[in-house]
Enzyme design. Sequence first.
Site, PDB file in Angstrom:
ATOM      1  N   LYS A  71      15.400  46.399  72.237  1.00 21.59           N
ATOM      2  CA  LYS A  71      15.963  46.662  70.904  1.00 21.59           C
ATOM      3  C   LYS A  71      15.534  48.054  70.440  1.00 21.59           C
ATOM      4  O   LYS A  71      14.419  48.500  70.764  1.00 21.59           O
ATOM      5  CB  LYS A  71      15.449  45.574  69.949  1.00 21.59           C
ATOM      6  CG  LYS A  71      16.012  45.592  68.545  1.00 21.59           C
ATOM      7  CD  LYS A  71      15.482  44.390  67.751  1.00 21.59           C
ATOM      8  CE  LYS A  71      15.966  44.365  66.321  1.00 21.59           C
ATOM      9  NZ  LYS A  71      15.509  43.160  65.585  1.00 21.59           N
ATOM     10  N   SER A 105      19.035  40.445  63.245  1.00 18.24           N
ATOM     11  CA  SER A 105      19.286  41.851  63.431  1.00 18.24           C
ATOM     12  C   SER A 105      19.357  42.270  64.904  1.00 18.24           C
ATOM     13  O   SER A 105      19.858  43.349  65.194  1.00 18.24           O
ATOM     14  CB  SER A 105      18.186  42.658  62.741  1.00 18.24           C
ATOM     15  OG  SER A 105      16.921  42.371  63.329  1.00 18.24           O
ATOM     16  N   SER A 107      15.573  37.006  63.406  1.00 20.44           N
ATOM     17  CA  SER A 107      16.425  37.967  64.123  1.00 20.44           C
ATOM     18  C   SER A 107      16.494  37.811  65.624  1.00 20.44           C
ATOM     19  O   SER A 107      17.251  38.531  66.272  1.00 20.44           O
ATOM     20  CB  SER A 107      15.988  39.391  63.809  1.00 20.44           C
ATOM     21  OG  SER A 107      16.471  39.747  62.553  1.00 20.44           O
TER      22      SER A 107
HETATM   23  N1  GLN Z   1      17.985  38.277  58.430  1.00 21.34           N
HETATM   24  C1  GLN Z   1      16.639  38.510  58.043  1.00 21.34           C
HETATM   25  C2  GLN Z   1      16.540  39.769  57.219  1.00 21.34           C
HETATM   26  O1  GLN Z   1      17.541  40.385  57.029  1.00 21.34           O
HETATM   27  C3  GLN Z   1      15.769  38.571  59.250  1.00 21.34           C
HETATM   28  C4  GLN Z   1      15.618  39.918  59.846  1.00 21.34           C
HETATM   29  C5  GLN Z   1      14.690  39.931  61.030  1.00 21.34           C
HETATM   30  O2  GLN Z   1      14.208  38.899  61.493  1.00 21.34           O
HETATM   31  N2  GLN Z   1      14.388  41.137  61.481  1.00 21.34           N
HETATM   32  O3  GLN Z   1      15.509  40.121  56.763  1.00 21.34           O
END
Ligand code: GLN
Length: 470
Positions: free
Chosen positions: A75, A150, A174
Amino acid sequence: MRPVRTLREAREAVASGTTVRALTEAALAEARRQQDLNAFLELFDASALEQADRVDASLRTGTAGPLAGLLLSIKDNICYKDHRTGASSRILEGFTSLYSATAVERLLAAGAVIVGRTNCDEFAMGSSNETSAYGPVANPLDPKRVPGGSSGGAAASVAAGIVHAALGSDTGGSIRQPASFTGTVGLKPTYGRVSRYGLIAFASSFDQIGPFGHTVEDVTDVYNAMAGVDPLDSTTSSRPAPPVTLEHTGPLRIAYYRDCVERPGVAPAVREAMTALVERLQRAGHTVEPAELPLPDQQVPTYYIIATAEASSNLARFDGIHYGHRSKAASGVEDTYRLSRSEGFGPEVQRRILLGTFVLSAGYYDAYYAQAQKVRRLIREATLRTLARHDLILLPTCPITAFERGALAADPIAMYLQDIFTVQANLAGTPAISVPLGTDADGMPFGAQLLAAPFGEEVLLRAAAHLPTR
Ligand code: GLN
């Protein structure tokens, strides 16, 4: 040649004479063939082929590491020395990592080939990969739909059959949510089990690096190579991390969040598949008892207060001086800070910095941040109480399947509420995994989620490997 899907198949190919270089070339070609997915921001051709040659040489001399043959993506928020890393943000445009994340170092040492870096939500903030400065990622199973976020590019790179495994990061879901949306397996390890050194920080008390793969077996192999104490990350645990093996477990005691399945807004296909899974687990001799998601209405707000507070502090270092983008229009230091940040950060990141600064501000700290920390403790204690009586907690990964691009982008609250089933593991610091469970009427996949007590990766991965998903 077409790339093979799993590490096990790659090992078989290598055993019958295929070189890791040939596997790597096939993966690079496949990534280019599927570039419309926008899953990769960059392919690391030169270093991937060099590493492949090193792995081939180690196979010839019998010194190969346990991951020889593994093709991996990382990532875009995980550092890899002498490679670009950008958290899918304009503010890090042109930034080159000065060192590698510990997870990256360990995987390279074990023989993995890193094929490229994957697109993600900007600074890992999002649930659909639509906040990336480099455009959205398409779900390989239906390009109109999002792959989740994400770590959307990471999930897509595996689901599309380009790499065997991907490294993502999970702050509030995410890894697990994109795994659910793409029909892959995604593991968030216990907080402190995998080093965060070299992971661009979003919310430091939640962030964990973890793997995606097609099988629990592959995810376990990648996890085993990364887990364990790291002197460069003081939040890693010094508990021994013996490699997890995937033998069958005896009968398990499983707490089942029935209220999560019966909640309005949960897709009918998810509800039916979860109910059927519980019946199969019971028939297989496991004890499955109903329990309840602790403080269901407080979890998402608590997560967003703490995550934005930590993000506003972590992201203060991006000031146009130390890293990346510097505004050309600025004159003077203050102007440089202000304009570089305004130009470099996208709208979602700006919203979170504002929210986080607000909840930490003198007049509101007690009402929001301090309160959220107390609620976090209650959620953690309730979770650990359930996990003292049960080996595992079972619930859906997400209420719904992958939605179409744009469907939730205009409504941040609706987007945040997608995290309802995933933030508990981050708030409580437990490990959690999403494994493919079924598909809806449109053929879109969804996952079942398991949680175990902190450092309970062994029972978690064993149960996941043998989950009677059909
Ligand atoms: N969807 C969550 C957020 O927007 C989780 C993001 C993540 O785990 N990096 O914060």
